[in-house]
Design a protein around this motif. Sequence first.
Motif, PDB file in Angstrom:
ATOM      1  N   ARG A  82       0.839  -1.211   0.000  1.00 52.05           N
ATOM      2  CA  ARG A  82       0.000   0.000   0.000  1.00 52.05           C
ATOM      3  C   ARG A  82       0.866   1.250   0.000  1.00 52.05           C
ATOM      4  O   ARG A  82       0.622   2.201  -0.760  1.00 52.05           O
ATOM      5  N   LEU A  83       1.910   1.257   0.822  1.00 52.84           N
ATOM      6  CA  LEU A  83       2.771   2.436   0.918  1.00 52.84           C
ATOM      7  C   LEU A  83       3.577   2.658  -0.354  1.00 52.84           C
ATOM      8  O   LEU A  83       3.778   3.798  -0.776  1.00 52.84           O
ATOM      9  N   LEU A  84       4.006   1.594  -0.991  1.00 48.81           N
ATOM     10  CA  LEU A  84       4.701   1.731  -2.277  1.00 48.81           C
ATOM     11  C   LEU A  84       3.767   2.350  -3.315  1.00 48.81           C
ATOM     12  O   LEU A  84       4.184   3.198  -4.100  1.00 48.81           O
ATOM     13  N   ALA A  85       2.510   1.959  -3.300  1.00 47.38           N
ATOM     14  CA  ALA A  85       1.530   2.527  -4.237  1.00 47.38           C
ATOM     15  C   ALA A  85       1.277   4.010  -3.957  1.00 47.38           C
ATOM     16  O   ALA A  85       0.937   4.767  -4.868  1.00 47.38           O
ATOM     17  N   LEU A  86       1.469   4.441  -2.701  1.00 49.71           N
ATOM     18  CA  LEU A  86       1.286   5.853  -2.344  1.00 49.71           C
ATOM     19  C   LEU A  86       2.480   6.716  -2.740  1.00 49.71           C
ATOM     20  O   LEU A  86       2.406   7.935  -2.692  1.00 49.71           O
ATOM     21  N   GLY A  87       3.617   6.084  -3.090  1.00 46.76           N
ATOM     22  CA  GLY A  87       4.791   6.852  -3.488  1.00 46.76           C
ATOM     23  C   GLY A  87       6.031   6.586  -2.665  1.00 46.76           C
ATOM     24  O   GLY A  87       7.069   7.216  -2.887  1.00 46.76           O
ATOM     25  N   ALA A  88       5.965   5.677  -1.700  1.00 47.17           N
ATOM     26  CA  ALA A  88       7.157   5.311  -0.935  1.00 47.17           C
ATOM     27  C   ALA A  88       8.100   4.512  -1.832  1.00 47.17           C
ATOM     28  O   ALA A  88       7.687   3.979  -2.862  1.00 47.17           O
ATOM     29  N   ALA A  89       9.355   4.420  -1.434  1.00 46.01           N
ATOM     30  CA  ALA A  89      10.351   3.616  -2.144  1.00 46.01           C
ATOM     31  C   ALA A  89      10.889   2.552  -1.193  1.00 46.01           C
ATOM     32  O   ALA A  89      11.020   2.792   0.012  1.00 46.01           O
ATOM     33  N   PHE A  90      11.194   1.378  -1.742  1.00 49.80           N
ATOM     34  CA  PHE A  90      11.739   0.285  -0.940  1.00 49.80           C
ATOM     35  C   PHE A  90      13.233   0.524  -0.737  1.00 49.80           C
ATOM     36  O   PHE A  90      13.957   0.778  -1.695  1.00 49.80           O
ATOM     37  N   VAL A  91      13.712   0.436   0.508  1.00 47.19           N
ATOM     38  CA  VAL A  91      15.115   0.698   0.830  1.00 47.19           C
ATOM     39  C   VAL A  91      15.851  -0.574   1.235  1.00 47.19           C
ATOM     40  O   VAL A  91      16.922  -0.868   0.708  1.00 47.19           O
ATOM     41  N   ALA A  92      15.292  -1.320   2.188  1.00 50.25           N
ATOM     42  CA  ALA A  92      15.982  -2.509   2.689  1.00 50.25           C
ATOM     43  C   ALA A  92      14.985  -3.510   3.247  1.00 50.25           C
ATOM     44  O   ALA A  92      13.953  -3.129   3.796  1.00 50.25           O
ATOM     45  N   ASP A  93      15.331  -4.781   3.116  1.00 56.67           N
ATOM     46  CA  ASP A  93      14.454  -5.862   3.558  1.00 56.67           C
ATOM     47  C   ASP A  93      15.085  -6.573   4.746  1.00 56.67           C
ATOM     48  O   ASP A  93      16.149  -7.174   4.614  1.00 56.67           O
ATOM     49  N   HIS A  94      14.445  -6.459   5.890  1.00 60.92           N
ATOM     50  CA  HIS A  94      14.905  -7.132   7.106  1.00 60.92           C
ATOM     51  C   HIS A  94      13.854  -8.135   7.574  1.00 60.92           C
ATOM     52  O   HIS A  94      13.752  -8.423   8.764  1.00 60.92           O
ATOM     53  N   ARG A  95      13.060  -8.645   6.627  1.00 57.13           N
ATOM     54  CA  ARG A  95      12.054  -9.649   6.942  1.00 57.13           C
ATOM     55  C   ARG A  95      12.718 -11.023   6.961  1.00 57.13           C
ATOM     56  O   ARG A  95      13.605 -11.297   6.151  1.00 57.13           O
ATOM     57  N   ASN A  96      12.284 -11.863   7.875  1.00 56.16           N
ATOM     58  CA  ASN A  96      12.860 -13.192   8.057  1.00 56.16           C
ATOM     59  C   ASN A  96      11.887 -14.274   7.577  1.00 56.16           C
ATOM     60  O   ASN A  96      10.673 -14.059   7.577  1.00 56.16           O
ATOM     61  N   PRO A  97      12.411 -15.435   7.202  1.00 59.41           N
ATOM     62  CA  PRO A  97      11.548 -16.521   6.729  1.00 59.41           C
ATOM     63  C   PRO A  97      10.470 -16.935   7.735  1.00 59.41           C
ATOM     64  O   PRO A  97       9.406 -17.402   7.340  1.00 59.41           O
ATOM     65  N   ASP A  98      10.723 -16.740   9.039  1.00 54.38           N
ATOM     66  CA  ASP A  98       9.720 -17.132  10.036  1.00 54.38           C
ATOM     67  C   ASP A  98       8.629 -16.081  10.220  1.00 54.38           C
ATOM     68  O   ASP A  98       7.767 -16.210  11.078  1.00 54.38           O
ATOM     69  N   GLY A  99       8.662 -14.987   9.430  1.00 56.99           N
ATOM     70  CA  GLY A  99       7.626 -13.950   9.505  1.00 56.99           C
ATOM     71  C   GLY A  99       7.989 -12.771  10.376  1.00 56.99           C
ATOM     72  O   GLY A  99       7.268 -11.775  10.406  1.00 56.99           O
ATOM     73  N   THR A 100       9.086 -12.854  11.106  1.00 61.93           N
ATOM     74  CA  THR A 100       9.509 -11.732  11.935  1.00 61.93           C
ATOM     75  C   THR A 100      10.258 -10.715  11.061  1.00 61.93           C
ATOM     76  O   THR A 100      10.489 -10.941   9.884  1.00 61.93           O
ATOM     77  N   GLY A 101      10.674  -9.630  11.671  1.00 58.58           N
ATOM     78  CA  GLY A 101      11.470  -8.634  10.967  1.00 58.58           C
ATOM     79  C   GLY A 101      10.651  -7.445  10.483  1.00 58.58           C
ATOM     80  O   GLY A 101       9.488  -7.288  10.827  1.00 58.58           O
ATOM     81  N   TRP A 102      11.279  -6.609   9.658  1.00 61.91           N
ATOM     82  CA  TRP A 102      10.671  -5.369   9.203  1.00 61.91           C
ATOM     83  C   TRP A 102      11.197  -5.015   7.818  1.00 61.91           C
ATOM     84  O   TRP A 102      12.172  -5.570   7.338  1.00 61.91           O
ATOM     85  N   ALA A 103      10.525  -4.042   7.214  1.00 56.59           N
ATOM     86  CA  ALA A 103      10.957  -3.510   5.919  1.00 56.59           C
ATOM     87  C   ALA A 103      11.272  -2.029   6.103  1.00 56.59           C
ATOM     88  O   ALA A 103      10.582  -1.337   6.863  1.00 56.59           O
ATOM     89  N   VAL A 104      12.304  -1.556   5.432  1.00 56.52           N
ATOM     90  CA  VAL A 104      12.656  -0.140   5.462  1.00 56.52           C
ATOM     91  C   VAL A 104      12.220   0.481   4.143  1.00 56.52           C
ATOM     92  O   VAL A 104      12.588   0.000   3.064  1.00 56.52           O
ATOM     93  N   LEU A 105      11.436   1.542   4.236  1.00 58.86           N
ATOM     94  CA  LEU A 105      10.979   2.293   3.066  1.00 58.86           C
ATOM     95  C   LEU A 105      11.437   3.737   3.230  1.00 58.86           C
ATOM     96  O   LEU A 105      11.937   4.123   4.284  1.00 58.86           O
ATOM     97  N   SER A 106      11.241   4.532   2.189  1.00 68.67           N
ATOM     98  CA  SER A 106      11.475   5.969   2.307  1.00 68.67           C
ATOM     99  C   SER A 106      10.277   6.702   1.727  1.00 68.67           C
ATOM    100  O   SER A 106       9.612   6.209   0.816  1.00 68.67           O
ATOM    101  N   ASP A 107      10.020   7.884   2.279  1.00 70.04           N
ATOM    102  CA  ASP A 107       8.914   8.698   1.767  1.00 70.04           C
ATOM    103  C   ASP A 107       9.370   9.386   0.477  1.00 70.04           C
ATOM    104  O   ASP A 107      10.523   9.222   0.052  1.00 70.04           O
TER     105      ASP A 107
END
Length: 129
Positions: A82-107
């Motif tokens: 949803r945020l990418l569709a609003l105009g955010a950009a993907f910066v870094a992926d810290h998501r883990n295979p077990d479902g934990t973690g986070w994603a870094v975006l930029s406005d």
Amino acid sequence: MISVVQNVAIDCADAYGLARFWSEVTGRPLDPDNRPGDRETQVPLGEGPVLYFNQVPEARTVKNRIHLCLRPDTSRDREVERLLALGAAFVADHRNPDGTGWAVLSDPEGNEFCVLRGDEDHARTPARP
């Protein structure tokens, strides 16, 4: 004695435009007195501090030393889309295979922020960030 956080100030090139982006991100309206071209705008969050956008002449030159972390009411991955569709950009992926973690975006002006696991994620995976 204590201090209360009044607002989170974000320097930017287009205060009104960036406030509109963050208004969409948070689902909160811009301050009703704000207009296109205003050098200062804000998005009241209801509870807690205000997101305050201050137009400055200089461009962002280094990585943020402070940033917002968002916890969606849906899943993290759905919110990232949803945020990418609003105009955010993907910066870094810290998501883990077990479902934990986070994603870094930029406005749209390059300010980085994190998208943490959402309510749906917490229902499916261990209680970690």
